[in-house]
Design a protein around this motif. Structure first.
Motif, PDB file in Angstrom:
ATOM      1  N   GLY A  46      -7.371   1.680  -2.083  1.00  0.00           N
ATOM      2  CA  GLY A  46      -7.666   0.806  -0.952  1.00  0.00           C
ATOM      3  C   GLY A  46      -8.774  -0.183  -1.256  1.00  0.00           C
ATOM      4  O   GLY A  46      -8.719  -1.353  -0.850  1.00  0.00           O
ATOM      5  N   GLU A  70      -1.082  -8.286   3.738  1.00  0.00           N
ATOM      6  CA  GLU A  70      -1.866  -7.144   3.282  1.00  0.00           C
ATOM      7  C   GLU A  70      -1.233  -5.856   3.794  1.00  0.00           C
ATOM      8  O   GLU A  70      -1.096  -5.657   5.000  1.00  0.00           O
ATOM      9  N   GLY A  71      -0.843  -4.987   2.876  1.00  0.00           N
ATOM     10  CA  GLY A  71      -0.136  -3.766   3.235  1.00  0.00           C
ATOM     11  C   GLY A  71       1.370  -3.985   3.216  1.00  0.00           C
ATOM     12  O   GLY A  71       1.871  -5.111   3.107  1.00  0.00           O
ATOM     13  N   ASP A 129      -1.498   8.205  -0.540  1.00  0.00           N
ATOM     14  CA  ASP A 129      -1.928   6.801  -0.522  1.00  0.00           C
ATOM     15  C   ASP A 129      -1.935   6.326  -1.976  1.00  0.00           C
ATOM     16  O   ASP A 129      -2.911   6.511  -2.701  1.00  0.00           O
ATOM     17  N   ASP A 151       0.809  -1.220   0.000  1.00  0.00           N
ATOM     18  CA  ASP A 151       0.000   0.000   0.000  1.00  0.00           C
ATOM     19  C   ASP A 151       0.844   1.272   0.000  1.00  0.00           C
ATOM     20  O   ASP A 151       0.307   2.376   0.049  1.00  0.00           O
TER      21      ASP A 151
END
Length: 287
Positions: free
Chosen positions: A135, A154-155, A131, A104
């Motif tokens: 998302g 995740e991330g 960002d 991310d």
């Protein structure tokens, strides 16, 4: 609006045999030629556009890829959500080769010769990039990866190096001190251009090795990467198929309005050629 999902395939993913009603589309752009022809078809009833990032046969170095033409081509074919599939090196013990990472964040360590913006030549825009991935799309990819049986992280931060050589041991340990999760060579400026083109952008990062920092594992090699990529690509295809069936038709994120307040230049002084070249990108903001 019809949902169209774009997929940019990285090392090892040069085709999507699962697509139905396939046809090849050659796209001409104001920024030159894309990496290859685009493959248009449907997957689980969803329209999909596929492009091999390095070209068929893996002909292009990371620094030779015409990222602007690739993203422009996707936009011209109606893509609104773009999935990037990329082979990466793991920079953390817990990200084991074979695992899937849905990053991310990015750190850009590429050189200035990569054209990282559609803007310039008489028009200035500054998009928000705090960002850098969507998302909504990233959560969908992570869910699809878990459903496909992958070990998913995740991330995390993807550091993009110039290449084409792999890291020195000193560089690898320096990057680890930044706290990054994975290292690769291609997702920048791809992610920046996707944001400028108002596309949702998400990454399926396929961990293939521990770069060269891990003393208990062999240093990264092309042979080892290719062997693991073959396994990972099968998983990537399963993730894409799962994501295609679960992505909602309408976007609720802000990616589709990224340029709304980004263009600084007085519309009256933007050169006519630039207006024509960027009509696909900025046309709705020129009035």
């Amino acid at each position: 609006m019809e949902q169209v999902i774009g997929v940019i395939g990285g090392s090892g993913l040069y085709e999507m045999a699962e697509l139905q009603d396939m046809r090849t589309v050659s796209v001409s752009t104001p920024f030159g030629n894309p990496s290859d022809d685009f493959i248009v078809g449907t997957l689980e009833g969803v329209k999909m556009v596929f492009l091999p990032r390095h070209g068929k046969g893996h002909r292009l170095l990371p620094g030779e890829i015409n990222y602007r033409a690739n993203i422009y081509g996707m936009k011209s074919l109606g893509v609104t959500r773009l999935i990037s599939v990329s082979a990466v090196g793991s920079m953390k013990e817990e990200i084991v080769p074979g695992n899937i990472v849905i990053p991310d964040q990015f750190i850009d360590r590429t050189n200035a010769h990569r054209r990282g913006s559609f803007f310039g030549d008489g028009v200035v825009a500054h998009v928000q990039f705090a960002d850098p991935v969507c998302g909504e799309l990233s959560r969908c990819l992570a869910s699809a990866a878990r459903a496909a049986g992958a070990t998913v992280h995740e991330g995390g931060t993807y550091i993009c190096m110039e290449g084409p050589a792999f890291s020195t041991r000193a560089e690898s340990n320096l990057y680890r001190s930044f706290g990054v999760s994975v290292i690769g060579m291609t997702n920048i400026p791809e992610a920046k251009l996707a944001r400028e083109a108002e596309l949702c952008y998400g990454v399926i990062a396929l961990a293939t090795d521990y770069d060269c920092w891990h003393e208990a594992h062999e240093d990264v090699s092309v042979e080892a990467i290719v062997a693991l990529i073959k396994k990972n690509v099968t998983m990537a295809r399963a993730i894409i198929k799962g994501a295609a069936t679960s992505i909602h038709g309408y976007r609720t994120c802000q990616c589709g309005d990224s340029l709304q307040h980004a263009i600084i230049t007085d519309r009256g002084v933007i050169p006519e050629k630039v207006k024509r070249d960027l009509g696909l990108i900025i046309g709705r903001y020129l009035d």
